[in-house]
Design an enzyme around this catalytic site. Sequence first.
Site, PDB file in Angstrom:
ATOM      1  N   PRO A 160       0.771  -1.246   0.000  1.00  0.00           N
ATOM      2  CA  PRO A 160       0.000   0.000   0.000  1.00  0.00           C
ATOM      3  C   PRO A 160       0.803   1.297   0.000  1.00  0.00           C
ATOM      4  O   PRO A 160       0.795   2.062   0.977  1.00  0.00           O
ATOM      5  CB  PRO A 160      -0.843  -0.134   1.267  1.00  0.00           C
ATOM      6  CG  PRO A 160      -0.003  -0.956   2.184  1.00  0.00           C
ATOM      7  CD  PRO A 160       0.724  -1.925   1.301  1.00  0.00           C
ATOM      8  N   CYS A 161       1.437   1.595  -1.114  1.00  0.00           N
ATOM      9  CA  CYS A 161       2.183   2.848  -1.221  1.00  0.00           C
ATOM     10  C   CYS A 161       1.252   4.057  -1.234  1.00  0.00           C
ATOM     11  O   CYS A 161       1.692   5.186  -1.007  1.00  0.00           O
ATOM     12  CB  CYS A 161       3.112   2.836  -2.436  1.00  0.00           C
ATOM     13  SG  CYS A 161       2.311   2.460  -3.991  1.00  0.00           S
ATOM     14  N   HIS A 162      -0.042   3.828  -1.473  1.00  0.00           N
ATOM     15  CA  HIS A 162      -1.000   4.935  -1.438  1.00  0.00           C
ATOM     16  C   HIS A 162      -1.145   5.522  -0.029  1.00  0.00           C
ATOM     17  O   HIS A 162      -1.625   6.626   0.124  1.00  0.00           O
ATOM     18  CB  HIS A 162      -2.370   4.485  -1.969  1.00  0.00           C
ATOM     19  CG  HIS A 162      -3.006   3.385  -1.177  1.00  0.00           C
ATOM     20  ND1 HIS A 162      -2.711   2.057  -1.396  1.00  0.00           N
ATOM     21  CD2 HIS A 162      -3.908   3.419  -0.174  1.00  0.00           C
ATOM     22  CE1 HIS A 162      -3.425   1.311  -0.568  1.00  0.00           C
ATOM     23  NE2 HIS A 162      -4.161   2.112   0.190  1.00  0.00           N
TER      24      HIS A 162
END
Length: 194
Positions: A160-162
Amino acid sequence: MIVTEAAFGSYRLTLIARANAHVSEHDQPVLVEANWLLPGNTWHSSKSVPKLKKYYGLTDEDFTFIDSNSLSMKEPTQALLIETIFQLKDYAAGKRKTLDLPLDFSMGTEFQQSVWRALQEIGYGETISYATLAQRVNSPKGFRAVAQANGKNPFSIIVPCHRVIASDGKLGGYTGGLDKKEYLLALEGVRCRT
């Protein structure tokens, strides 16, 4: 490599999996990519395909596209793609907060892999800054390097780089496009400054 495309809300993703050939034949297949497709594009335009070809010594013939509705649970690599689609649907519906899938990080550098593992530790609905992520990977002044590693993440959503935003609370960047980052954060109940 088995390739499929899957819907995620109003967006589409490319999903690529392979049998885990680096270990014994009894090991499970691994996901090598889960990334956004731009409108009108197909998996062929995925940013990872040329890298996968070079890294694994593959040609176009080594990629087999199977429509997501035609995947078979009887074939382990296809079953992994089916499981990925199910987990993504549950995540989009708010029924799942973590995605638990076997991922192949081997194409990343040691630093990129450390960043991607640290991203997996950021909880659902939580955000941290690039500077905080840099501290977590023992590179306190490396927030730009961390941002670059985020941009090379081959597993959008799953890793989850978001959940990494700018220190001022604004979205920052996102390889898939800020509309998708905002969409994912909203799914998790997070509002950011734009």
